[in-house]
Structures are given as C-alpha cells and as structure tokens.
Design a protein around this motif. Structure first.
Motif, PDB file in Angstrom:
ATOM      1  N   LYS A  81       0.829  -1.212   0.000  1.00 30.73           N
ATOM      2  CA  LYS A  81       0.000   0.000   0.000  1.00 30.73           C
ATOM      3  C   LYS A  81       0.865   1.265   0.000  1.00 30.73           C
ATOM      4  CE  LYS A  81      -4.023   1.904   2.436  1.00 30.73           C
ATOM      5  NZ  LYS A  81      -4.955   1.729   3.574  1.00 30.73           N
ATOM      6  N   LYS A  82       2.103   1.151   0.490  1.00 30.59           N
ATOM      7  CA  LYS A  82       3.016   2.301   0.552  1.00 30.59           C
ATOM      8  C   LYS A  82       3.816   2.459  -0.740  1.00 30.59           C
ATOM      9  CE  LYS A  82       4.906   0.316   4.059  1.00 30.59           C
ATOM     10  NZ  LYS A  82       5.846  -0.022   5.162  1.00 30.59           N
ATOM     11  N   ASN A  83       3.500   1.645  -1.753  1.00 31.43           N
ATOM     12  CA  ASN A  83       4.226   1.637  -3.031  1.00 31.43           C
ATOM     13  C   ASN A  83       5.673   1.183  -2.884  1.00 31.43           C
ATOM     14  OD1 ASN A  83       2.133   2.377  -4.786  1.00 31.43           O
ATOM     15  ND2 ASN A  83       2.374   4.546  -4.249  1.00 31.43           N
ATOM     16  N   THR A  84       5.933   0.401  -1.823  1.00 36.54           N
ATOM     17  CA  THR A  84       7.204  -0.304  -1.735  1.00 36.54           C
ATOM     18  C   THR A  84       7.008  -1.695  -2.354  1.00 36.54           C
ATOM     19  OG1 THR A  84       6.656  -1.149   0.469  1.00 36.54           O
ATOM     20  CG2 THR A  84       7.904   0.923   0.355  1.00 36.54           C
ATOM     21  N   VAL A  85       8.107  -2.406  -2.534  1.00 33.99           N
ATOM     22  CA  VAL A  85       8.001  -3.742  -3.113  1.00 33.99           C
ATOM     23  C   VAL A  85       8.596  -4.758  -2.145  1.00 33.99           C
ATOM     24  CG1 VAL A  85      10.176  -3.446  -4.398  1.00 33.99           C
ATOM     25  CG2 VAL A  85       8.546  -5.208  -5.112  1.00 33.99           C
ATOM     26  N   VAL A  86       7.891  -5.868  -1.970  1.00 37.06           N
ATOM     27  CA  VAL A  86       8.341  -6.947  -1.096  1.00 37.06           C
ATOM     28  C   VAL A  86       8.847  -8.101  -1.964  1.00 37.06           C
ATOM     29  CG1 VAL A  86       7.630  -8.665   0.618  1.00 37.06           C
ATOM     30  CG2 VAL A  86       6.750  -6.325   0.756  1.00 37.06           C
ATOM     31  N   PHE A  87      10.085  -8.500  -1.724  1.00 31.86           N
ATOM     32  CA  PHE A  87      10.671  -9.658  -2.416  1.00 31.86           C
ATOM     33  C   PHE A  87      11.905 -10.114  -1.639  1.00 31.86           C
ATOM     34  CE2 PHE A  87      12.938  -6.043  -4.215  1.00 31.86           C
ATOM     35  CZ  PHE A  87      14.268  -6.478  -4.238  1.00 31.86           C
ATOM     36  N   GLY A  88      12.316 -11.328  -1.870  1.00 34.20           N
ATOM     37  CA  GLY A  88      13.556 -11.822  -1.267  1.00 34.20           C
ATOM     38  C   GLY A  88      13.603 -11.709   0.240  1.00 34.20           C
ATOM     39  N   ASP A  89      12.472 -11.868   0.906  1.00 34.72           N
ATOM     40  CA  ASP A  89      12.431 -11.792   2.369  1.00 34.72           C
ATOM     41  C   ASP A  89      12.678 -10.383   2.891  1.00 34.72           C
ATOM     42  OD1 ASP A  89      11.563 -13.839   3.902  1.00 34.72           O
ATOM     43  OD2 ASP A  89      13.523 -14.594   4.478  1.00 34.72           O
ATOM     44  N   GLY A  90      12.424  -9.352   2.060  1.00 37.16           N
ATOM     45  CA  GLY A  90      12.640  -7.977   2.503  1.00 37.16           C
ATOM     46  C   GLY A  90      11.682  -7.025   1.823  1.00 37.16           C
TER      47      GLY A  90
ATOM     48  N   ILE B 223      19.395  -2.341  -1.201  1.00 38.68           N
ATOM     49  CA  ILE B 223      19.356  -2.129  -2.655  1.00 38.68           C
ATOM     50  C   ILE B 223      18.705  -0.777  -2.912  1.00 38.68           C
ATOM     51  CG2 ILE B 223      18.628  -3.047  -4.894  1.00 38.68           C
ATOM     52  CD1 ILE B 223      18.203  -5.773  -3.490  1.00 38.68           C
ATOM     53  N   ALA B 224      19.359   0.052  -3.689  1.00 39.44           N
ATOM     54  CA  ALA B 224      18.813   1.369  -4.015  1.00 39.44           C
ATOM     55  C   ALA B 224      17.588   1.222  -4.913  1.00 39.44           C
ATOM     56  CB  ALA B 224      19.875   2.218  -4.710  1.00 39.44           C
ATOM     57  N   ALA B 225      16.631   2.128  -4.757  1.00 40.63           N
ATOM     58  CA  ALA B 225      15.382   2.070  -5.530  1.00 40.63           C
ATOM     59  C   ALA B 225      15.652   2.070  -7.033  1.00 40.63           C
ATOM     60  CB  ALA B 225      14.487   3.245  -5.147  1.00 40.63           C
ATOM     61  N   LYS B 226      16.646   2.850  -7.477  1.00 41.56           N
ATOM     62  CA  LYS B 226      16.938   2.963  -8.915  1.00 41.56           C
ATOM     63  C   LYS B 226      17.464   1.648  -9.503  1.00 41.56           C
ATOM     64  CE  LYS B 226      21.644   4.725  -8.154  1.00 41.56           C
ATOM     65  NZ  LYS B 226      22.305   3.511  -8.669  1.00 41.56           N
ATOM     66  N   ASP B 227      17.945   0.738  -8.647  1.00 43.94           N
ATOM     67  CA  ASP B 227      18.530  -0.515  -9.130  1.00 43.94           C
ATOM     68  C   ASP B 227      17.544  -1.678  -9.124  1.00 43.94           C
ATOM     69  OD1 ASP B 227      21.069   0.611  -9.558  1.00 43.94           O
ATOM     70  OD2 ASP B 227      21.564   0.403  -7.428  1.00 43.94           O
ATOM     71  N   ILE B 228      16.295  -1.399  -8.750  1.00 47.50           N
ATOM     72  CA  ILE B 228      15.266  -2.451  -8.712  1.00 47.50           C
ATOM     73  C   ILE B 228      14.383  -2.304  -9.948  1.00 47.50           C
ATOM     74  CG2 ILE B 228      13.281  -3.375  -7.455  1.00 47.50           C
ATOM     75  CD1 ILE B 228      14.603  -2.386  -4.875  1.00 47.50           C
ATOM     76  N   LYS B 229      14.466  -3.290 -10.835  1.00 50.36           N
ATOM     77  CA  LYS B 229      13.681  -3.278 -12.071  1.00 50.36           C
ATOM     78  C   LYS B 229      12.406  -4.108 -11.866  1.00 50.36           C
ATOM     79  CE  LYS B 229      17.171  -1.072 -13.730  1.00 50.36           C
ATOM     80  NZ  LYS B 229      17.104   0.401 -13.690  1.00 50.36           N
TER      81      LYS B 229
ATOM     82  N   ALA C 247      11.005   1.491  -4.113  1.00 50.35           N
ATOM     83  CA  ALA C 247      11.191   1.226  -5.544  1.00 50.35           C
ATOM     84  C   ALA C 247      10.421   2.257  -6.359  1.00 50.35           C
ATOM     85  CB  ALA C 247      10.718  -0.185  -5.893  1.00 50.35           C
ATOM     86  N   ASP C 248      10.822   2.408  -7.597  1.00 49.99           N
ATOM     87  CA  ASP C 248      10.129   3.314  -8.524  1.00 49.99           C
ATOM     88  C   ASP C 248       9.029   2.516  -9.224  1.00 49.99           C
ATOM     89  OD1 ASP C 248       9.272   5.155 -10.355  1.00 49.99           O
ATOM     90  OD2 ASP C 248      11.066   5.053 -11.606  1.00 49.99           O
ATOM     91  N   VAL C 249       7.810   2.603  -8.692  1.00 47.71           N
ATOM     92  CA  VAL C 249       6.706   1.812  -9.251  1.00 47.71           C
ATOM     93  C   VAL C 249       6.180   2.395 -10.559  1.00 47.71           C
ATOM     94  CG1 VAL C 249       6.010   0.871  -7.011  1.00 47.71           C
ATOM     95  CG2 VAL C 249       4.992   3.019  -7.828  1.00 47.71           C
ATOM     96  N   THR C 250       6.582   3.642 -10.888  1.00 48.12           N
ATOM     97  CA  THR C 250       6.086   4.241 -12.146  1.00 48.12           C
ATOM     98  C   THR C 250       6.639   3.510 -13.364  1.00 48.12           C
ATOM     99  OG1 THR C 250       7.875   5.878 -12.232  1.00 48.12           O
ATOM    100  CG2 THR C 250       5.858   6.506 -11.057  1.00 48.12           C
ATOM    101  N   GLN C 251       7.702   2.710 -13.184  1.00 50.02           N
ATOM    102  CA  GLN C 251       8.244   1.969 -14.327  1.00 50.02           C
ATOM    103  C   GLN C 251       7.280   0.872 -14.794  1.00 50.02           C
ATOM    104  OE1 GLN C 251      11.631  -0.810 -13.152  1.00 50.02           O
ATOM    105  NE2 GLN C 251      11.366   0.304 -11.223  1.00 50.02           N
ATOM    106  N   LEU C 252       6.271   0.561 -13.965  1.00 48.46           N
ATOM    107  CA  LEU C 252       5.290  -0.458 -14.358  1.00 48.46           C
ATOM    108  C   LEU C 252       4.375   0.032 -15.476  1.00 48.46           C
ATOM    109  CD1 LEU C 252       4.319  -1.714 -10.778  1.00 48.46           C
ATOM    110  CD2 LEU C 252       5.762  -2.896 -12.452  1.00 48.46           C
ATOM    111  N   TYR C 253       4.191   1.349 -15.548  1.00 45.38           N
ATOM    112  CA  TYR C 253       3.372   1.953 -16.603  1.00 45.38           C
ATOM    113  C   TYR C 253       4.154   3.131 -17.185  1.00 45.38           C
ATOM    114  CZ  TYR C 253      -0.600  -0.719 -14.797  1.00 45.38           C
ATOM    115  OH  TYR C 253      -1.444  -1.731 -14.401  1.00 45.38           O
ATOM    116  N   PRO C 254       4.504   3.093 -18.470  1.00 49.52           N
ATOM    117  CA  PRO C 254       5.294   4.178 -19.080  1.00 49.52           C
ATOM    118  C   PRO C 254       4.607   5.539 -18.916  1.00 49.52           C
ATOM    119  CG  PRO C 254       5.178   2.281 -20.551  1.00 49.52           C
ATOM    120  CD  PRO C 254       4.228   2.013 -19.432  1.00 49.52           C
ATOM    121  N   ASN C 255       5.439   6.541 -18.600  1.00 48.05           N
ATOM    122  CA  ASN C 255       4.987   7.935 -18.493  1.00 48.05           C
ATOM    123  C   ASN C 255       3.945   8.134 -17.387  1.00 48.05           C
ATOM    124  OD1 ASN C 255       6.606   8.656 -20.765  1.00 48.05           O
ATOM    125  ND2 ASN C 255       4.995   7.855 -22.108  1.00 48.05           N
TER     126      ASN C 255
END
Length: 498
Positions: free
Chosen positions: A374-383, A483-489, A387-395
């Motif tokens: 809900k906070k627009n963070t991403v959960v993966f790898g036990d953490g 992991i920096a937000a910019k490095d999470i694809k 993250a930049d969630v805008t990459q999920l939808y261009p522009n």
C-alpha cells in the motif's frame, strides 16, 4: 557392460520444510569406488544413509540390483557401513569386535528329510566358520595376529581398520564409508587412502564413500559425485571433474583455480584480463562467461613475451612448488611452478588454448517474485524495499494520495499487485549493520573471481541474493542487504505468470 547395483530415481529427502536432498538421480556400477564430495550440509551423508536404509526418502525410488528397496529396513539390505566414529566395543577384544555380528547371524541351509523333501532352516555359524571369517578379514586389513589385543591399545588407524574388518566380515555387496578418515592426522589419512584403495581392489565389492576432502576423492575414486545444497552438481571421473568442471562451484571446490569473468569475442576466442585468448570451448559470440585456468597451467615468461604482463606480489614455498600471486591489470592470478619469480618482478603470463576452460555463467542477474504494498514499496527476497513503481506503466506518476496515474489519466491502486523483480549482481550492497537493512541473511558461499568476490547470501526463508563485491567477507557471517530504488527493475506479471 557394467551392471548397475544402486540406482536413485528422483530421490528427495525433507526434514520439516527443509530439503536436505532434492531430486537426486544417479547410479553406481557393481564393483565401483564412488565418492560423494561436497561441503558440510550438502546432503552427501543423508544420501548415504538412504542407501543404508537409516533414512527413508520423502519421494523417489532407490533400486538395488533393479529391485525397489526404498522402504526396506537396513538389516535386510546387503550393505554395511563404516562411520567416522568407529563405534567399537572397548570392553571386547579385536576378535570379539569383528565376530560380534557373525555370532548373531543366521544363514539359510536346505536339508532333506527322510521322505526326500527339501526343508529350509536357519542356523548359526559354527565357531570354526566364525574364526575363519575373522582371520580372513584381519588379513585383508593387514592386522593378522591382533585377535587378542584390547581395542583401547590400538592407534586411530588400527581402530579404523578394525571397523572396516567388522564391516567386510559379513561379506556385504556394498560397503558404505562415511568420512572414516576424519579422525586421523594428515599423514595417517594419506596412508589410509592408499590402503582403502588396495582393500577395494582385493575385495572387489562396491565402495560408496563420503568426504569433504577433495584429495581423498581424487586419489581413491573411480567416479566422483559433487554435491551442493542437496543437489548433484557434476558426476564424472576425477580427471573429468578436475579438468572440465561444470560450474564455478565445482571449479572452486576441486583444487586451486583462477576463476575470471570473460566474454566470447568470436568462435573459439575469449577475452579476459584485458586480452583475447584462443580457447577450445565454443560459445555464442558476445556471451558473458566464466573462465577457469588452473595455477599449474600458467607459464611464466619474460616481460612482453606472454599474453599479458603482471607483477609478482607474493611468493610462498609449498614444498614441491612455489605458489605466486601475480596482479595483471585489475585481475589476480595464482601460479604454481617449480621456478620462483621474486616479489616485485614484472613477468609475462602465457596461457595455452587447451588450458582455458570456459563455462556458462551461473548467475547473471537476481530474479524474484514480488508484490507492491500500500506504501508503493516492493516486497521480495524476504525484505521490503523502496522502488520506482512508475516503471510499471510508461509515463505514469504517483499522485498525492499515493495512487499511480497512467499516461492517459487512469488511476490505479497497485496494492498487492504481483510483479517480477530483477536486480543486478553489482547493485546489492552487503552491510554488517543488520538493524537498518532491508533483508538479513547468512553468507553461504564466497568465490573469488580475479578482481571481485561473488557472494551468496541466504535468508531465513531460503531466498538467495548473489552479489559481486570488491570486499571480502567471511562465510557464515550474518549480514544485511540494501538495494537502491533505482537498481530495482519491476514488471507486472501476466495472468499466465501468476
């Protein structure tokens, strides 16, 4: 044609939710000396115990001479085991230790009654038969005349041979040996390696051996099975395992290796350490690969006469050769040679095509299944990570209420959206401050690759992070992951992927 005596077909063994052995498939030929080799906790002893019948598989089949023995108890298998702890009886003599099982053993005999009918009976061995078998067993282990000795008066090597004699006196089809030389000193271990190989030749039965010692495996075995994390990494002859490792783990675990990152520039040409080398392995052009060069395969020549130049930064005498470390550009090479080059000297390094072994890279990127919070963070790898969630939808962009607004103005709540996550090996920051980390795990593997370390960190729920770093850590260290937000694809999962 060799006859298969033992076969594992899709065998797995789980303890609670932990897989100790996962989907293992192999066979052992009758009369073969086969060794399971790997680090502690890799599943080799569990595999041996399943052959013996001390552990039952969670799934899969175990065949003996083609017959299913998956659930057959140990005493009904023609198999004996020699453990690291010999479990000899200190209050009994050598003779009585070896004869102990024979005194309990009953053999089937077929008799005829007065009516000519065949009757099966089980009878104990006679004293004469027991004595003959014990004497023969002592002869095989070169301890004739020790019958009346007390166990506590024997050396470690002699006790080990008594344990083997006690196992072979029952004439098993298969002898299992679970790190039987672990309690011996180095000199005694080397002597016993040769003695075990000779015993195998004399007996002609199947030996299945477990060790974490590479030299033991290479010295004694017909076939070596290398294991890691409950899975088989490679099966082959000692020479195949040493000269043609299937992956970086095998190359690093078996003997000394120079492991470097490279790229194929053309057919049978690979670039590493700033130079293009001829090689004998064919990979696709521009494919990133791992390169293995054994220390004894690097020739030292005069400066500018080799493929690359390097500076000697250390030299250690190892008894039969010098082990030198040479820096060539950003890469570090270990060289073993009977000739020494002094520290500070600049030399040329020459590597022949047949001495370069190319392997496909096992790790190129970290991939995970994740979801958006809900906070627009991403959960993966036990953490949980920013993250930049805008990459999920261009522009797209995030509005003041935290909703994602697409390029055409559509409002989307990303909460619980399933995503695929990719993180580069160089984008993972390992930190000893676990309190402020996004995820925490234990370092389970460290491999030096010439100019950096490749480290695997495993979390409590067995999520792995593979990181390339210039910093050296210690295996089993508990570390934090950042992991920096910019490095999470991120990418949205399709319905099929879900």
């Amino acid at each position: 044609m060799s006859e298969k005596i033992i076969q594992f077909i899709g065998v797995s063994k789980a303890y609670d939710k932990t897989l100790a052995v996962e989907d293992v498939n192999f066979y052992v030929n009758k009369g073969e000396f086969i060794t399971f080799l790997g680090p502690s906790g890799c599943g080799k002893t569990t595999t041996l115990r399943m052959i013996a019948g001390f552990e039952m598989p969670t799934s899969g089949q175990i065949l003996l001479d083609g017959k299913d023995i998956t659930n057959v108890p140990p005493h009904k298998r023609p198999i004996n085991t020699v453990f690291q702890r010999y479990a000899l009886f200190p209050h009994l003599s050598v003779y009585d230790n070896i004869a102990f099982g024979l005194k309990l053993k009953k053999i089937k005999v077929v008799l005829e009654n007065k009516n000519g009918e065949r009757i099966e009976k089980y009878e104990k061995l006679t004293r004469g038969e027991i004595k003959e078998k014990v004497t023969n067993a002592l002869k095989i282990v070169d301890l004739e005349g020790f019958e009346d000795r007390n166990i506590t008066t024997l050396s470690g090597g002699q006790q080990q041979r008594i344990a083997i004699a006690r196992a072979i006196v029952n004439e098993p089809e298969i002898l299992l040996l679970d790190e039987p030389l672990g309690a011996l000193d180095l000199k005694m271990r080397k002597e016993m390696q040769l003695e075990l190989k000779e015993m195998h030749r004399k007996l002609g039965i199947t030996f299945i051996y477990v060790t974490h010692d590479q030299e033991e495996a290479l010295t004694m075995s017909d076939t070596v099975i290398v294991m890691k994390d409950g899975m088989i990494q490679q099966i082959g002859t000692p020479m195949d395992i040493y000269n043609e490792p299937k992956n970086v783990f095998v190359a690093d675990f078996i003997g000394e290796s120079n492991i470097l990152s490279g790229v194929m520039t053309d057919k049978f040409k690979v670039k590493f350490a700033g130079h293009v080398f001829d090689c004998v392995d064919d990979f696709a052009k521009n494919e990133y690969v791992d390169v293995v060069v054994r220390p004894e395969d690097i020739d030292m020549v005069e400066k500018d006469q080799g493929d690359v130049n390097g500076k000697v930064i250390s030299s250690i005498f190892k008894g039969i050769h010098y082990e030198m470390t040479v820096i060539a550009g950003k890469n570090e090479f270990v060289i073993q040679n009977t000739d020494e080059r002094k520290v500070g000297e600049t030399i040329g390094l020459k590597i022949g095509p047949e001495d370069i072994h190319i392997m496909a890279k096992e790790f190129t990127i970290n991939r995970y299944d994740g979801y958006i919070t809900k906070k627009n963070t991403v959960v993966f790898g036990d953490g949980e990570y920013e993250a930049d969630v805008t990459q999920l939808y261009p522009n797209s962009h995030i509005d003041e209420e935290g909703y994602l607004i697409t390029d055409d103005g559509k409002q989307i709540d990303l909460t619980d959206a399933d995503v695929s996550v990719e993180v580069g090996l160089k984008c993972i920051d390992i930190d000893d401050n676990v309190e402020e980390a996004n995820a925490v795990g234990k370092i389970i593997s460290i491999i030096y690759k010439g100019d950096h370390y490749q480290i695997i960190v495993r979390t409590e729920n067995e999520e792995d992070y593979v990181a390339d770093t210039e910093y050296l850590w210690n295996e089993n260290d508990m570390v934090g992951i950042k992991i920096a937000a910019k490095d999470i694809k991120l990418s949205l999962k399709t319905e099929a992927q879900k």
